[in-house]
Design a protein around this motif. Sequence first.
Motif, PDB file in Angstrom:
ATOM      1  N   LYS A 259     -42.023 -20.604   2.395  1.00  0.00           N
ATOM      2  CA  LYS A 259     -42.229 -21.554   1.601  1.00  0.00           C
ATOM      3  C   LYS A 259     -40.710 -21.999   1.161  1.00  0.00           C
ATOM      4  O   LYS A 259     -40.026 -21.127   0.571  1.00  0.00           O
ATOM      5  CB  LYS A 259     -42.832 -21.268   0.277  1.00  0.00           C
ATOM      6  N   PRO A 260     -40.457 -23.195   1.278  1.00  0.00           N
ATOM      7  CA  PRO A 260     -38.817 -23.603   1.261  1.00  0.00           C
ATOM      8  C   PRO A 260     -38.403 -23.465  -0.383  1.00  0.00           C
ATOM      9  O   PRO A 260     -39.114 -23.596  -1.319  1.00  0.00           O
ATOM     10  CB  PRO A 260     -38.777 -25.196   1.395  1.00  0.00           C
ATOM     11  N   SER A 261     -37.281 -22.979  -0.464  1.00  0.00           N
ATOM     12  CA  SER A 261     -36.578 -22.542  -1.895  1.00  0.00           C
ATOM     13  C   SER A 261     -35.223 -23.313  -1.833  1.00  0.00           C
ATOM     14  O   SER A 261     -34.953 -24.002  -0.928  1.00  0.00           O
ATOM     15  CB  SER A 261     -36.672 -21.290  -2.145  1.00  0.00           C
ATOM     16  N   PHE A 262     -34.567 -23.252  -3.013  1.00  0.00           N
ATOM     17  CA  PHE A 262     -33.352 -23.752  -3.210  1.00  0.00           C
ATOM     18  C   PHE A 262     -32.277 -23.157  -2.140  1.00  0.00           C
ATOM     19  O   PHE A 262     -32.314 -22.057  -1.898  1.00  0.00           O
ATOM     20  CB  PHE A 262     -32.855 -23.511  -4.506  1.00  0.00           C
ATOM     21  N   SER A 263     -31.501 -24.161  -1.601  1.00  0.00           N
ATOM     22  CA  SER A 263     -30.436 -23.624  -0.936  1.00  0.00           C
ATOM     23  C   SER A 263     -29.020 -24.506  -1.138  1.00  0.00           C
ATOM     24  O   SER A 263     -29.108 -25.530  -1.348  1.00  0.00           O
ATOM     25  CB  SER A 263     -30.667 -23.954   0.734  1.00  0.00           C
ATOM     26  N   LEU A 264     -28.050 -23.583  -1.388  1.00  0.00           N
ATOM     27  CA  LEU A 264     -26.378 -24.272  -1.437  1.00  0.00           C
ATOM     28  C   LEU A 264     -26.385 -25.387  -0.489  1.00  0.00           C
ATOM     29  O   LEU A 264     -25.507 -26.345  -0.813  1.00  0.00           O
ATOM     30  CB  LEU A 264     -25.585 -23.293  -1.339  1.00  0.00           C
ATOM     31  N   GLU A 265     -26.684 -25.375   0.758  1.00  0.00           N
ATOM     32  CA  GLU A 265     -26.313 -26.173   1.810  1.00  0.00           C
ATOM     33  C   GLU A 265     -26.865 -27.690   1.449  1.00  0.00           C
ATOM     34  O   GLU A 265     -26.333 -28.672   2.021  1.00  0.00           O
ATOM     35  CB  GLU A 265     -27.118 -25.769   3.283  1.00  0.00           C
ATOM     36  N   TYR A 266     -27.810 -27.836   0.701  1.00  0.00           N
ATOM     37  CA  TYR A 266     -28.355 -29.161   0.123  1.00  0.00           C
ATOM     38  C   TYR A 266     -27.327 -29.913  -0.374  1.00  0.00           C
ATOM     39  O   TYR A 266     -27.473 -31.265  -0.354  1.00  0.00           O
ATOM     40  CB  TYR A 266     -29.518 -28.830  -0.980  1.00  0.00           C
ATOM     41  N   TYR A 267     -26.314 -29.299  -1.052  1.00  0.00           N
ATOM     42  CA  TYR A 267     -25.416 -30.199  -1.701  1.00  0.00           C
ATOM     43  C   TYR A 267     -24.033 -30.232  -0.896  1.00  0.00           C
ATOM     44  O   TYR A 267     -22.952 -30.540  -1.473  1.00  0.00           O
ATOM     45  CB  TYR A 267     -25.099 -29.681  -3.090  1.00  0.00           C
ATOM     46  N   CYS A 268     -24.092 -30.007   0.539  1.00  0.00           N
ATOM     47  CA  CYS A 268     -23.023 -30.123   1.303  1.00  0.00           C
ATOM     48  C   CYS A 268     -23.049 -31.736   1.795  1.00  0.00           C
ATOM     49  O   CYS A 268     -23.592 -32.202   2.571  1.00  0.00           O
ATOM     50  CB  CYS A 268     -23.010 -29.332   2.600  1.00  0.00           C
ATOM     51  N   TYR A 269     -22.427 -32.672   0.894  1.00  0.00           N
ATOM     52  CA  TYR A 269     -22.766 -34.140   1.161  1.00  0.00           C
ATOM     53  C   TYR A 269     -22.149 -34.793   2.493  1.00  0.00           C
ATOM     54  O   TYR A 269     -22.575 -35.675   2.678  1.00  0.00           O
ATOM     55  CB  TYR A 269     -21.830 -34.739  -0.071  1.00  0.00           C
ATOM     56  N   ASP A 270     -21.087 -34.111   2.827  1.00  0.00           N
ATOM     57  CA  ASP A 270     -20.712 -34.527   4.112  1.00  0.00           C
ATOM     58  C   ASP A 270     -21.843 -34.873   5.264  1.00  0.00           C
ATOM     59  O   ASP A 270     -21.852 -35.646   6.033  1.00  0.00           O
ATOM     60  CB  ASP A 270     -19.443 -33.822   4.860  1.00  0.00           C
ATOM     61  N   ARG A 271     -22.604 -33.731   5.288  1.00  0.00           N
ATOM     62  CA  ARG A 271     -23.830 -33.683   6.292  1.00  0.00           C
ATOM     63  C   ARG A 271     -24.770 -34.860   6.019  1.00  0.00           C
ATOM     64  O   ARG A 271     -25.242 -35.563   6.851  1.00  0.00           O
ATOM     65  CB  ARG A 271     -24.606 -32.234   6.414  1.00  0.00           C
TER      66      ARG A 271
ATOM     67  N   PHE B  91     -17.785 -22.211  -2.046  1.00  0.00           N
ATOM     68  CA  PHE B  91     -18.780 -22.461  -0.891  1.00  0.00           C
ATOM     69  C   PHE B  91     -18.331 -24.092  -0.553  1.00  0.00           C
ATOM     70  O   PHE B  91     -18.803 -24.142   0.547  1.00  0.00           O
ATOM     71  CB  PHE B  91     -20.142 -22.418  -1.387  1.00  0.00           C
ATOM     72  N   TYR B  92     -18.193 -24.963  -1.364  1.00  0.00           N
ATOM     73  CA  TYR B  92     -18.191 -26.347  -1.111  1.00  0.00           C
ATOM     74  C   TYR B  92     -16.850 -26.952  -0.625  1.00  0.00           C
ATOM     75  O   TYR B  92     -16.807 -28.043  -0.463  1.00  0.00           O
ATOM     76  CB  TYR B  92     -18.982 -27.156  -2.238  1.00  0.00           C
ATOM     77  N   ALA B  93     -15.988 -26.172  -0.733  1.00  0.00           N
ATOM     78  CA  ALA B  93     -14.557 -26.533  -0.508  1.00  0.00           C
ATOM     79  C   ALA B  93     -14.384 -27.220   0.707  1.00  0.00           C
ATOM     80  O   ALA B  93     -13.680 -28.281   0.726  1.00  0.00           O
ATOM     81  CB  ALA B  93     -13.439 -25.273  -0.698  1.00  0.00           C
ATOM     82  N   GLU B  94     -14.821 -26.819   1.696  1.00  0.00           N
ATOM     83  CA  GLU B  94     -14.491 -27.308   3.207  1.00  0.00           C
ATOM     84  C   GLU B  94     -15.195 -28.645   3.197  1.00  0.00           C
ATOM     85  O   GLU B  94     -14.839 -29.667   3.588  1.00  0.00           O
ATOM     86  CB  GLU B  94     -15.010 -26.353   4.110  1.00  0.00           C
ATOM     87  N   SER B  95     -16.608 -28.645   2.523  1.00  0.00           N
ATOM     88  CA  SER B  95     -17.595 -29.831   2.767  1.00  0.00           C
ATOM     89  C   SER B  95     -17.071 -30.955   1.855  1.00  0.00           C
ATOM     90  O   SER B  95     -16.806 -32.138   2.309  1.00  0.00           O
ATOM     91  CB  SER B  95     -19.016 -29.463   2.354  1.00  0.00           C
ATOM     92  N   ASN B  96     -16.619 -30.653   0.684  1.00  0.00           N
ATOM     93  CA  ASN B  96     -15.917 -31.620  -0.014  1.00  0.00           C
ATOM     94  C   ASN B  96     -14.507 -32.209   0.291  1.00  0.00           C
ATOM     95  O   ASN B  96     -14.395 -33.524   0.160  1.00  0.00           O
ATOM     96  CB  ASN B  96     -15.466 -31.123  -1.612  1.00  0.00           C
ATOM     97  N   ALA B  97     -13.769 -31.384   1.070  1.00  0.00           N
ATOM     98  CA  ALA B  97     -12.581 -31.825   1.715  1.00  0.00           C
ATOM     99  C   ALA B  97     -12.909 -33.126   2.849  1.00  0.00           C
ATOM    100  O   ALA B  97     -12.426 -34.012   2.861  1.00  0.00           O
ATOM    101  CB  ALA B  97     -11.665 -30.870   2.332  1.00  0.00           C
ATOM    102  N   ARG B  98     -13.932 -32.672   3.568  1.00  0.00           N
ATOM    103  CA  ARG B  98     -14.231 -33.749   4.646  1.00  0.00           C
ATOM    104  C   ARG B  98     -15.071 -34.872   3.730  1.00  0.00           C
ATOM    105  O   ARG B  98     -14.927 -36.024   4.167  1.00  0.00           O
ATOM    106  CB  ARG B  98     -15.598 -33.066   5.428  1.00  0.00           C
ATOM    107  N   THR B  99     -15.850 -34.692   2.897  1.00  0.00           N
ATOM    108  CA  THR B  99     -16.544 -35.878   2.132  1.00  0.00           C
ATOM    109  C   THR B  99     -15.338 -36.664   1.379  1.00  0.00           C
ATOM    110  O   THR B  99     -15.610 -37.864   1.531  1.00  0.00           O
ATOM    111  CB  THR B  99     -17.497 -35.358   0.703  1.00  0.00           C
TER     112      THR B  99
END
Length: 336
Positions: free
Chosen positions: A174-186, A309-317
Amino acid sequence: MDHVGEPRAQAGAGEDCGFDRQVRTPLLLHIGYHKTASTWLQSNLFDARDQGFMTDPATPRHALVEALVRPDPLFYDPAAAAAAYRPASDLALAQGRTLVLSHERLSGYPSSGGRDRQLIAERLAATFPEARILIVIREQKAVIRSMYSQHVTDGGVESIEHFLVTPEPRLCRKPSFSLEYYCYDRMLDLYRGLFGAERVLVLPYELLARDPAAFSARIVRHCGGAPAPVGEAKRVNAARPLLMQAVQRPLNMLLYHNELSPGALLHIPRFHKRYARLRPLFAALSPRFLERRLDARLRNVIAAHVGDFYAESNARTQDLIDVDLAALGYTVEGRK
């Protein structure tokens, strides 16, 4: 400048509402995210005739979920789904306007980790290949805090600690919350690949509070229009007292059988709507010191769990949308 596409040519004199029928984008898909002022946009922009937008007058918003999200993948028919919105699209085209299909659920659902967001994106591309896309993002710790409150409002029962961590045995039954959901660059990569970079506009929620006119103007120009004045960016859905949410969690478990709390001992239909009527009572009675304490605890738990956790993703976004996210409070790799 427009960071994902230059402004289109403006209309000449005599065109309906100042828009050129030849350059106005016929369809805009606003997919969310949740808790990023979607209600304000729907009320102040997408239903505003002077901005050149319109929504489907014959179809309620929740029908978008019924038509575009809920169907089983093996039964989904893009042509049939597109046909259902063709009358509204033709009307918008005839009036030189942009039809807006707006629903946060089109970006997935945070409590399930957005497990179906790629499926929905591919479905939208197959159904509306010529559409333009609007995505509104928000600093992750703030949006998780807001979304957790919404999770409880919708019927969730978990504490913030349990909400953030996938339950054992992690077989994804059963899917649950994941931090990866808010990696906006993806998400940006996904939609650019499906629709083309020039058709995808990504705006930070924080810009709306700073300058609602400029925020709205970017969306209008993205669709080939000439911006008109907009109202103040006042909060439409006021936050509930945290004491109210703390009381609702065990009540959900006892009284509300729903997707987020299956197996309640009793079931009161639409319990969350009935409980919402108590908001003025909680607002009047909940002590301010308790609200501050509950809020501080919530924010501290989220900050400790998220970390960098989001530092790298936010830099790319930040690079992809050409907006200084660090200046807006986002954690960005290489920026303090």
